[in-house]
Design an enzyme around this catalytic site. Structure first.
Site, PDB file in Angstrom:
ATOM      1  N   CYS A  16       0.830  -1.209   0.000  1.00 18.99           N
ATOM      2  CA  CYS A  16       0.000   0.000   0.000  1.00 18.99           C
ATOM      3  C   CYS A  16       0.864   1.258   0.000  1.00 18.99           C
ATOM      4  O   CYS A  16       0.354   2.364  -0.162  1.00 18.99           O
ATOM      5  CB  CYS A  16      -0.947   0.011   1.205  1.00 18.99           C
ATOM      6  SG  CYS A  16      -0.102  -0.008   2.797  1.00 18.99           S
ATOM      7  N   GLU A  51      -3.073   0.429  -4.092  1.00 16.04           N
ATOM      8  CA  GLU A  51      -2.296  -0.779  -3.820  1.00 16.04           C
ATOM      9  C   GLU A  51      -1.471  -1.110  -5.055  1.00 16.04           C
ATOM     10  O   GLU A  51      -1.941  -0.956  -6.190  1.00 16.04           O
ATOM     11  CB  GLU A  51      -3.223  -1.959  -3.504  1.00 16.04           C
ATOM     12  CG  GLU A  51      -3.999  -1.819  -2.210  1.00 16.04           C
ATOM     13  CD  GLU A  51      -3.210  -2.254  -0.986  1.00 16.04           C
ATOM     14  OE1 GLU A  51      -2.280  -3.070  -1.141  1.00 16.04           O
ATOM     15  OE2 GLU A  51      -3.530  -1.772   0.113  1.00 16.04           O
TER      16      GLU A  51
END
Length: 491
Positions: free
Chosen positions: A438, A484
């Site tokens: 992330c 992500e």
């Protein structure tokens, strides 16, 4: 006040904004700048920066707009422009990895700030849901714009400057109405309560933040955090009963809570083992479905914050871990490091002979085992413990395992421990590794470089180097600069 996003003709720069994250309980600053390789020249970039400076943190903006700029910095852009900005940012971040690897291959020459990408970066996969997508939100308690210390919302300002203001988040584009409804009711409840809020631990007070979790079916869980200070268990019980009464039969019943939890804590953050989550009302779990698999969600379990985009993410990860037709079985073993509640391993389980998951949070391991049983999956094993402790011993066991060995890692922002990177790098049987990050420009970048650098005896990185071969960004967080990144390494 609800905001209407304005579509700009070009991708704007987003200046540093301050926002609050409960998971780490500190104030963070994020900055997103125009990525290299954009079509606009330096002159237009300067004009965009100047325009954005006028739009952020000035007296002309309402508190709602200031909060939107802090929590959802891209809300003024069209979704297509958001994706373009994110794509450019990901390419810029990954060019650092390319530069590092090219320098490494040139025998230790200093790495350039950026370099031409030597692997494919696919376009950002969009989120199927762009507004109201969050299935978990944490609302803080502090002084509002009007000075009321029992205000529930999100922080603006910094503790060091002493200008923290708590602003209601009803207007934020990423917030579902159910979450803000619970926050408003909690604010109403604590304003009626005889107890003071806990703004700073050392100054007393009791009522702290509230976390709201929902699933795709609309079921709702609320978790209230409470500092007992010097109160006895009997005294705390009185206020727990008032909380239950308010949300089950009082004005808060409009929230239709399926679960109401209560955690007493004298620390900023506690695990269930340190201070148990107490179920005061309703069901102990929520359940969510992803790609046809069901998952149990406990009060503190990690689950991707955007359920619809999670399906895109997990489908991408599964296809990179175990390529092949949807119904075919490739075989071999999938090693799932930082497996959480087992989502990646369980979803991939039909394609492999077995899955071994490693997770530090014991409750998550219990949830993972339950989720496997819930889905009649019998080829998954989940091991509790720190990955840096579990993996070295596990690797000798995996060396003799039949079939291919593939690893997938999905760590927190802190990235993988150096011992975990070493164990993965030095396991010759792993030919394919999928890294889900992330924050690829943070500690994950150090992991990437150590997986791919030339052998280094000093760092005990003796195994054959991996090479990045494919990157797939997935937009899990519309209206924010974040997404992500799924990165495939092979050797």
């Amino acid at each position: 006040m609800y905001l209407t996003a304005k579509c700009c003709r070009s991708v704007m720069a987003v200046r540093p904004n301050i926002f609050y994250l409960r998971r780490t309980c500190v104030l963070f600053s994020t900055s997103v700048s125009p990525a290299d390789g954009g079509r606009a020249g330096s002159g237009s970039q300067k004009r965009r920066k100047k325009r954005q400076k006028k739009a952020a943190w000035t007296g002309d903006l309402s508190w709602e707009e200031r909060l939107a700029d802090a929590v959802t910095p891209l809300w003024r852009l069209s979704y297509e422009e958001q994706l373009e900005l994110k794509q450019n940012n990901q390419r810029k971040i990954l060019s650092e990895l390319s530069g590092s690897l090219s320098a490494d291959l040139r025998s230790g020459l200093p790495a350039p700030a950026s370099a031409k990408l030597n692997f494919t970066v696919l376009p950002v996969l969009p989120s199927p849901v762009r507004d109201g997508y969050r299935n978990k939100s944490t609302f803080s308690v502090n002084r509002g714009v009007d000075g009321n210390p029992k205000t529930v919302g999100f922080y603006l300002g910094t503790a060091s400057r002493g200008n923290i203001v708590c602003v209601n988040g009803d207007h934020l584009l990423n917030m579902p109405e159910k979450h803000t409804l619970v926050a408003r009711c909690y604010q109403d409840f604590i304003r009626q309560s005889s107890l003071e809020p806990c703004l700073l631990f050392h100054t007393g007070g009791h009522w702290r933040e509230v976390t709201v979790r929902t699933n795709a079916q609309g079921h709702t869980m609320a978790i209230v955090y409470f500092h007992p200070q010097m109160m006895t268990a009997e005294e705390v019980a009185v206020h727990k009963a008032e909380l239950v009464e308010y949300f089950s039969r009082g004005p808060g019943s409009v929230c239709q809570l399926d679960s109401l939890f209560f955690q007493e804590s004298t620390m900023t953050r506690c695990t269930h083992e340190e201070s148990p989550y107490q179920l005061l009302h309703g069901q102990p779990y929520l359940h969510e479905e992803v790609l046809g698999f069901k998952f149990r969600i406990s009060a503190d379990a990690f689950f991707q914050v955007n359920q619809a985009a999670a399906q895109v993410l997990y489908n991408t990860v599964r296809d990179l871990c175990v390529p092949g037709a949807a119904q075919s079985k490739t075989g071999g073993t999938l090693l799932d490091v930082c497996c959480g509640t087992g989502a990646i391993g369980i979803i991939s389980s039909p394609r492999v002979d077995r899955v071994i998951g490693v997770e530090i949070v014991e409750q998550a391991v219990r949830d993972a085992a339950h989720n496997a049983a819930l889905n009649d999956v019998e080829n998954c094993e989940f091991l509790p413990g720190k990955a840096e402790v579990v993996l070295p011993a596990l690797m000798s066991r995996l060396s003799s395992a039949p079939g291919a060995l593939t690893a997938v890692v999905n760590p927190s922002r802190a990235g993988l421990h150096p011992k975990v990177v070493r164990a993965l790098r030095n396991q010759a049987a792993i030919r394919r590794l999928v890294y889900v990050s992330c924050k690829p420009d943070g500690e994950a970048m150090r992991n990437f470089k150590e997986l791919c650098c030339a052998p280094d005896q000093e760092k005990k990185l003796t195994g054959e180097a991996f090479s990045p071969t494919l990157a797939v960004p997935v937009d899990m967080f519309p209206h924010t600069p974040h997404c992500e990144l799924v990165l495939l390494f092979e050797r």
